[in-house]
Design a protein around this motif. Structure first.
Motif, PDB file in Angstrom:
ATOM      1  N   GLY A 181       0.831  -1.195   0.000  1.00 27.42           N
ATOM      2  CA  GLY A 181       0.000   0.000   0.000  1.00 27.42           C
ATOM      3  C   GLY A 181       0.864   1.243   0.000  1.00 27.42           C
ATOM      4  O   GLY A 181       1.429   1.615   1.021  1.00 27.42           O
ATOM      5  N   GLY A 182       0.982   1.878  -1.173  1.00 25.53           N
ATOM      6  CA  GLY A 182       1.779   3.080  -1.304  1.00 25.53           C
ATOM      7  C   GLY A 182       3.096   2.828  -2.003  1.00 25.53           C
ATOM      8  O   GLY A 182       3.874   1.981  -1.574  1.00 25.53           O
ATOM      9  N   VAL A 203       1.066  -3.494  -6.235  1.00 29.64           N
ATOM     10  CA  VAL A 203       1.195  -2.175  -5.615  1.00 29.64           C
ATOM     11  C   VAL A 203      -0.105  -1.412  -5.812  1.00 29.64           C
ATOM     12  O   VAL A 203      -0.691  -1.432  -6.900  1.00 29.64           O
ATOM     13  CB  VAL A 203       2.379  -1.391  -6.222  1.00 29.64           C
ATOM     14  N   SER A 204      -0.566  -0.745  -4.760  1.00 28.39           N
ATOM     15  CA  SER A 204      -1.705   0.170  -4.851  1.00 28.39           C
ATOM     16  C   SER A 204      -1.185   1.583  -4.612  1.00 28.39           C
ATOM     17  O   SER A 204      -0.603   1.869  -3.557  1.00 28.39           O
ATOM     18  CB  SER A 204      -2.764  -0.195  -3.802  1.00 28.39           C
ATOM     19  N   GLU A 205      -1.401   2.469  -5.597  1.00 27.70           N
ATOM     20  CA  GLU A 205      -0.800   3.813  -5.537  1.00 27.70           C
ATOM     21  C   GLU A 205      -1.612   4.794  -6.377  1.00 27.70           C
ATOM     22  O   GLU A 205      -2.009   4.480  -7.500  1.00 27.70           O
ATOM     23  CB  GLU A 205       0.647   3.759  -6.031  1.00 27.70           C
ATOM     24  N   ASP A 221       4.578  -6.508 -10.170  1.00 32.41           N
ATOM     25  CA  ASP A 221       3.943  -7.243 -11.252  1.00 32.41           C
ATOM     26  C   ASP A 221       2.643  -6.574 -11.676  1.00 32.41           C
ATOM     27  O   ASP A 221       2.225  -6.677 -12.830  1.00 32.41           O
ATOM     28  CB  ASP A 221       3.663  -8.681 -10.804  1.00 32.41           C
ATOM     29  N   HIS A 222       1.999  -5.892 -10.736  1.00 30.81           N
ATOM     30  CA  HIS A 222       0.743  -5.194 -10.995  1.00 30.81           C
ATOM     31  C   HIS A 222       0.767  -3.892 -10.197  1.00 30.81           C
ATOM     32  O   HIS A 222       1.134  -3.891  -9.017  1.00 30.81           O
ATOM     33  CB  HIS A 222      -0.459  -6.038 -10.563  1.00 30.81           C
ATOM     34  N   ALA A 223       0.387  -2.786 -10.833  1.00 27.29           N
ATOM     35  CA  ALA A 223       0.315  -1.484 -10.163  1.00 27.29           C
ATOM     36  C   ALA A 223      -1.088  -0.929 -10.360  1.00 27.29           C
ATOM     37  O   ALA A 223      -1.487  -0.604 -11.490  1.00 27.29           O
ATOM     38  CB  ALA A 223       1.367  -0.533 -10.709  1.00 27.29           C
ATOM     39  N   LEU A 224      -1.850  -0.841  -9.279  1.00 25.80           N
ATOM     40  CA  LEU A 224      -3.274  -0.513  -9.351  1.00 25.80           C
ATOM     41  C   LEU A 224      -3.545   0.907  -8.864  1.00 25.80           C
ATOM     42  O   LEU A 224      -2.946   1.368  -7.886  1.00 25.80           O
ATOM     43  CB  LEU A 224      -4.072  -1.501  -8.497  1.00 25.80           C
ATOM     44  N   ASP A 225      -4.471   1.580  -9.544  1.00 27.90           N
ATOM     45  CA  ASP A 225      -4.978   2.878  -9.105  1.00 27.90           C
ATOM     46  C   ASP A 225      -6.235   2.626  -8.296  1.00 27.90           C
ATOM     47  O   ASP A 225      -7.259   2.211  -8.853  1.00 27.90           O
ATOM     48  CB  ASP A 225      -5.281   3.756 -10.320  1.00 27.90           C
TER      49      ASP A 225
END
Length: 358
Positions: A181-182, A203-205, A221-225
């Motif tokens: 988270g971040g 990742v959540s950002e 591997d994954h970067a989520l909005d």
């Protein structure tokens, strides 16, 4: 020499100081690069926290404000004190910036010296700092690095050690799925350690720059909005409905903490990395019903050698996380103001105290 010194909240000045004397058992270091840390920003906006006040000296260093800032730094040995026979002038080094009572066991088997009473940090609690041109540091806290590691990248080894210790605390292993988270500096560097261990990282950002950086650097591997994606649903889909094995809270934001708790699988592990300046509203019901382990983590303990090895071996590339280089005179306007008011535009801003690195 010049140094950036903390006088109090919203008060940092560039002062002319005498060069430090290098005493017995100490190493004189000419600072090459120093990173601006979130802790520095907290001191500037809300402090003093780790910094002493003008009236209250730090219990170990004995120093009062003003103190030189900067605890994420690299440099070159320019002098060694009496009794130091395993480092030579010209060697590249980084510093594990602790200030700890002399009677505390800081040997290689210790797992808790970072939790000892009155612990402080070089660059916050006294004894000079990386935002000065030179510093004298006890040999115990000086770690040599290979010349193959550029000194600007070496300045990130200190925050990378924070991520390394956080991952150690989590018990994450190859094949696990981690939700971070971040994607600020600590979130990204924690992700880098996880990827080096073979963990799948989500990742959540909010920041597009930081999400892009996580993907381009290969640490996620994954970067989520989270404004556009249901993070919990996405993690469950990626894990066949089970949930993340481990999660890292790197924001001190309540909604992020809540998301991580919900996204973890039963018996998952939540590691709180960020330093909260306020109380959280903790979901005790979810904690109990999912038997989640919650673990705090602060700084590092005997983490630097293993962290340095990850960088020297090429398993972690620190270059992508450096997004700015400035001189000492631009510390507040170009450095602090950017990270406080436009932090979505930067990851790690480095300062060259002498200006020779620019």
């Amino acid at each position: 020499m010049r140094a950036a010194r903390y006088y109090g909240r919203n008060d940092i000045r560039i002062d002319d100081l005498p060069e430090p004397e290098v005493g017995p058992g100490q190493v004189g270091i000419e600072v090459a690069w120093c990173g601006i840390c979130g802790t520095d920003l907290h001191e500037y906006l809300e402090g003093p926290i780790f910094c002493p006040t003008p009236d209250t000296p730090h219990p170990i260093s004995g120093e009062t404000a003003p103190v030189t800032l900067g605890h994420e730094f690299s440099g070159t040995v320019y002098a060694v004190g009496e009794g130091v026979d395993d480092l030579e002038v010209g060697r590249h080094v980084v510093v594990e910036p602790y200030i700890i009572h002399d009677d505390v066991d800081t040997g290689p088997e210790s797992t808790d010296y970072h939790l000892s009473p009155d612990m402080g940090f070089i660059g916050l609690s006294g004894r000079g700092g990386g935002l000065g041109e030179k510093i004298a540091v006890q040999r115990r806290w000086v770690h040599p690095i290979a010349d193959s590691v550029p000194l600007d990248q070496a300045a990130l080894i200190e925050p990378l050690s924070v991520g390394y210790h956080a991952v150690q605390r989590s018990g994450a292993k190859a094949g696990d799925v981690a939700l971070v988270g971040g994607a600020g500096p600590i979130g990204l560097l924690t992700s880098a350690v996880l990827k080096a261990l073979g963990v799948t990282v989500v990742v959540s950002e909010l920041s597009p720059l930081r999400r892009q950086k996580a993907l381009e650097a290969g640490v996620a591997d994954h970067a989520l909005d989270p404004r556009e994606t249901d993070v919990v649903a996405a993690v469950r889909e990626l894990t066949g409905g089970r949930g993340a094995d481990v999660a890292f809270e790197c924001t001190s934001v309540q909604v992020v903490l809540d998301t991580l708790m919900e996204a973890l699988r039963p018996t998952g592990v939540l590691v709180v990395v960020s330093i909260w300046g306020h109380r959280s509203e903790f979901d005790m019901f979810t904690l109990v019903m999912k038997e989640i382990d919650v673990r705090g983590t602060i700084a590092y303990v005997n983490s630097h050698p293993a962290t340095i090895e990850l960088v020297e071996s090429g398993k972690i590339d620190l270059a992508p996380f450096i997004t700015g280089r400035i001189g000492l005179e631009g510390l507040v306007e170009e450095g602090f103001d950017t990270l406080i008011h436009r932090n979505e535009t930067a990851v790690k801003i480095l300062v060259s105290p002498s200006g020779r690195g620019l």
